[in-house]
Design a protein around this motif. Structure first.
Motif, PDB file in Angstrom:
ATOM      1  N   TRP A 121      35.745  22.107 122.828  1.00  0.00           N
ATOM      2  CA  TRP A 121      35.254  20.788 122.408  1.00  0.00           C
ATOM      3  C   TRP A 121      36.094  20.185 121.283  1.00  0.00           C
ATOM      4  O   TRP A 121      36.530  19.029 121.384  1.00  0.00           O
ATOM      5  CB  TRP A 121      33.768  20.873 122.030  1.00  0.00           C
ATOM      6  N   PRO A 122      36.385  20.925 120.196  1.00  0.00           N
ATOM      7  CA  PRO A 122      37.261  20.341 119.173  1.00  0.00           C
ATOM      8  C   PRO A 122      38.668  20.031 119.691  1.00  0.00           C
ATOM      9  O   PRO A 122      39.302  19.085 119.230  1.00  0.00           O
ATOM     10  CB  PRO A 122      37.311  21.390 118.061  1.00  0.00           C
ATOM     11  N   THR A 125      38.199  16.683 121.480  1.00  0.00           N
ATOM     12  CA  THR A 125      37.979  15.584 120.540  1.00  0.00           C
ATOM     13  C   THR A 125      39.229  15.301 119.696  1.00  0.00           C
ATOM     14  O   THR A 125      39.500  14.144 119.376  1.00  0.00           O
ATOM     15  CB  THR A 125      36.755  15.836 119.632  1.00  0.00           C
ATOM     16  N   SER A 126      39.994  16.324 119.360  1.00  0.00           N
ATOM     17  CA  SER A 126      41.223  16.071 118.594  1.00  0.00           C
ATOM     18  C   SER A 126      42.261  15.369 119.462  1.00  0.00           C
ATOM     19  O   SER A 126      42.994  14.498 118.977  1.00  0.00           O
ATOM     20  CB  SER A 126      41.777  17.352 117.980  1.00  0.00           C
TER      21      SER A 126
END
Length: 141
Positions: A121-122, A125-126
């Protein structure tokens, strides 16, 4: 502090984009240098040979990493990186499932394989943040 491009314009998305590009380029090259570990996590439900998926995902990672390096294609590269992270998520699930089911797998490998799943997920999103920053930087230029 924002990075400065050679033309002197602020480039707030440069450093995160370069980090993401380095990750993708490095991993992409590994798909060709040491393909066996990647072959082993290709979900067996997929048709064809695992090595083909390994090579094609390596090509995709190198292509997306390259797009992130170039300011003109960085916005697209961020979006493609997010899609790529989604596309390879089933392989990460396969890796975790295989590790957990393997009684010979070390406990640390089992833990890492499961704990890295939410890290997707990160990553997504990044990648999207890099795309948004690239859009702002281009509008501001």
């Amino acid at each position: 502090m924002a990075d400065i491009t050679p033309a002197g314009a602020p480039d707030s998305g440069r450093t995160p984009a370069l980090r993401l590009a380095a990750l993708l380029l490095g991993t992409g090259v590994l798909h060709f240098v040491a393909p066996t570990p990647f072959d082993s996590i290709v979900p067996p439900q997929l048709p064809g040979k695992a090595r083909s998926y390994t090579y094609w995902s390596g090509v995709a990672e190198i292509g997306v990493g390259t797009a992130l390096l170039v300011p003109r294609t960085r916005r697209l590269g961020g979006r493609l990186a997010a899609l790529l992270f989604l596309a390879v998520f089933p392989a990460n699930i396969q890796f975790a499932a295989d590790a957990v089911r393997n009684p010979k797998a070390p406990s640390i490998l089992k833990a890492i394989s499961v704990l890295r799943l939410p890290l997707q997920w990160p990553m997504i999103t990044s990648a999207l943040a890099v795309s948004r920053r690239a859009s702002r930087d281009r509008r501001g230029a």
